[in-house]
Design a protein around this motif. Structure first.
Motif, short mmCIF file in Angstrom:
data_model
loop_
_atom_site.label_atom_id
_atom_site.label_comp_id
_atom_site.label_asym_id
_atom_site.label_seq_id
_atom_site.Cartn_x
_atom_site.Cartn_y
_atom_site.Cartn_z
N MET A 1 0.81 -1.28 -0.02
CA MET A 1 -0.05 -0.14 -0.01
C MET A 1 0.89 1.01 0.07
O MET A 1 0.34 2.56 0.36
CB MET A 1 -1.06 0.03 1.07
CG MET A 1 -2.00 -1.00 1.12
SD MET A 1 -3.23 -1.00 -0.28
CE MET A 1 -4.00 0.64 0.05
N GLN A 2 2.16 1.20 -0.55
CA GLN A 2 3.03 2.23 -0.39
C GLN A 2 3.25 2.86 -1.96
O GLN A 2 3.46 4.15 -1.97
CB GLN A 2 4.51 1.75 0.02
CG GLN A 2 4.53 1.46 1.52
CD GLN A 2 3.96 2.22 2.50
OE1 GLN A 2 4.18 3.67 2.50
NE2 GLN A 2 2.89 1.91 3.31
N PHE B 1 -10.03 6.73 5.91
CA PHE B 1 -8.77 6.06 5.20
C PHE B 1 -8.38 6.25 4.00
O PHE B 1 -7.42 6.79 3.66
CB PHE B 1 -9.03 4.36 5.32
CG PHE B 1 -7.91 3.48 4.90
CD1 PHE B 1 -7.06 3.29 5.52
CD2 PHE B 1 -7.93 3.05 3.57
CE1 PHE B 1 -5.67 2.45 4.95
CE2 PHE B 1 -6.90 2.43 2.88
CZ PHE B 1 -5.76 2.09 3.68
N LYS C 1 -7.03 9.82 3.83
CA LYS C 1 -5.81 9.93 4.75
C LYS C 1 -4.71 9.72 3.71
O LYS C 1 -3.69 10.16 3.81
CB LYS C 1 -5.80 8.94 5.80
CG LYS C 1 -4.40 9.02 6.66
CD LYS C 1 -4.55 8.26 8.03
CE LYS C 1 -4.40 6.76 7.48
NZ LYS C 1 -4.46 5.81 8.40
N GLN C 2 -4.82 9.00 2.51
CA GLN C 2 -3.85 8.48 1.48
C GLN C 2 -3.93 9.56 0.57
O GLN C 2 -4.71 10.57 0.46
CB GLN C 2 -4.35 7.06 0.93
CG GLN C 2 -4.73 6.07 1.96
CD GLN C 2 -3.71 5.73 2.70
OE1 GLN C 2 -2.78 5.49 2.48
NE2 GLN C 2 -3.99 5.46 4.00
N GLU C 3 -2.69 9.19 -0.47
CA GLU C 3 -2.71 10.30 -1.53
C GLU C 3 -3.78 10.01 -2.48
O GLU C 3 -4.69 8.85 -2.30
CB GLU C 3 -1.47 9.90 -2.41
CG GLU C 3 -0.33 10.14 -1.64
CD GLU C 3 0.55 11.28 -2.25
OE1 GLU C 3 0.23 11.81 -3.44
OE2 GLU C 3 1.61 11.76 -1.88
N ALA D 1 -6.38 8.57 -5.00
CA ALA D 1 -6.19 7.15 -5.82
C ALA D 1 -6.53 7.44 -7.01
O ALA D 1 -7.34 8.28 -7.41
CB ALA D 1 -7.31 6.29 -5.12
N SER E 1 -10.94 11.04 -6.08
CA SER E 1 -10.04 10.14 -6.62
C SER E 1 -10.34 10.70 -8.05
O SER E 1 -11.21 11.26 -8.55
CB SER E 1 -10.69 8.78 -6.70
OG SER E 1 -11.88 8.56 -6.86
#
Length: 141
Positions: free
Chosen positions: A1-2, A24, A27-29, A31, A53
């Motif tokens: 997931m990196q 969740f 919080k991530q870049e 998608a 996204s």
């Protein structure tokens, strides 16, 4: 997931609530695509509207790639632009703006060129003030 996954591996993550899923994802870049699976249309609607996204797909993962009428592309670090069919053509094309003006009214527009005589300058100032007033009038309407 990196890193982005460009292969036949699809991680499946389980969460306890839609709020946890939204937190969740956000919080991530950003998608390339968010795939959501649920029989509850409100869950789908929340995931679609509360996350960002490149695209969003509900209850499918293959059909989206087959529909060339839908653009496919990323935002932020997942990429820029939209691809598929006509969208690919538009992404890699440049629409050039062109203004074509004839010389028919040059007898009026010559005032904008030097040498600037007092009469010409006062006419241009007057025309400019009319233009500014008409723009204000248009905005009021």
């Amino acid at each position: 997931m990196q890193q982005d996954i460009c292969g036949p591996v699809l991680p499946v993550l389980t969460v306890n609530s839609v709020e946890e899923a939204i937190a969740f994802i956000n919080k991530q870049e950003k998608a390339l695509c968010v795939y959501a699976y649920s029989s509850d249309s409100q869950v789908i609607s929340r995931l679609m509207s509360e996350t960002s996204s490149g695209s969003f797909c509900a209850n499918d993962s293959v059909l989206q790639s087959l529909m060339v009428a839908l653009p496919f592309g990323g935002v932020g670090s997942s990429g820029m632009g939209s691809y598929h069919g006509r969208h690919s053509f538009d992404t890699f094309s440049h629409r050039k703006a062109c203004l074509l003006r004839g010389t028919r009214f040059e007898c009026v527009t010559y005032l904008r060129y030097p040498p600037y005589e007092d009469r010409n300058l006062s006419l241009m100032t007057w025309a400019s003030s009319l233009s500014q007033k008409s723009q204000g009038w248009c905005q009021i309407m």
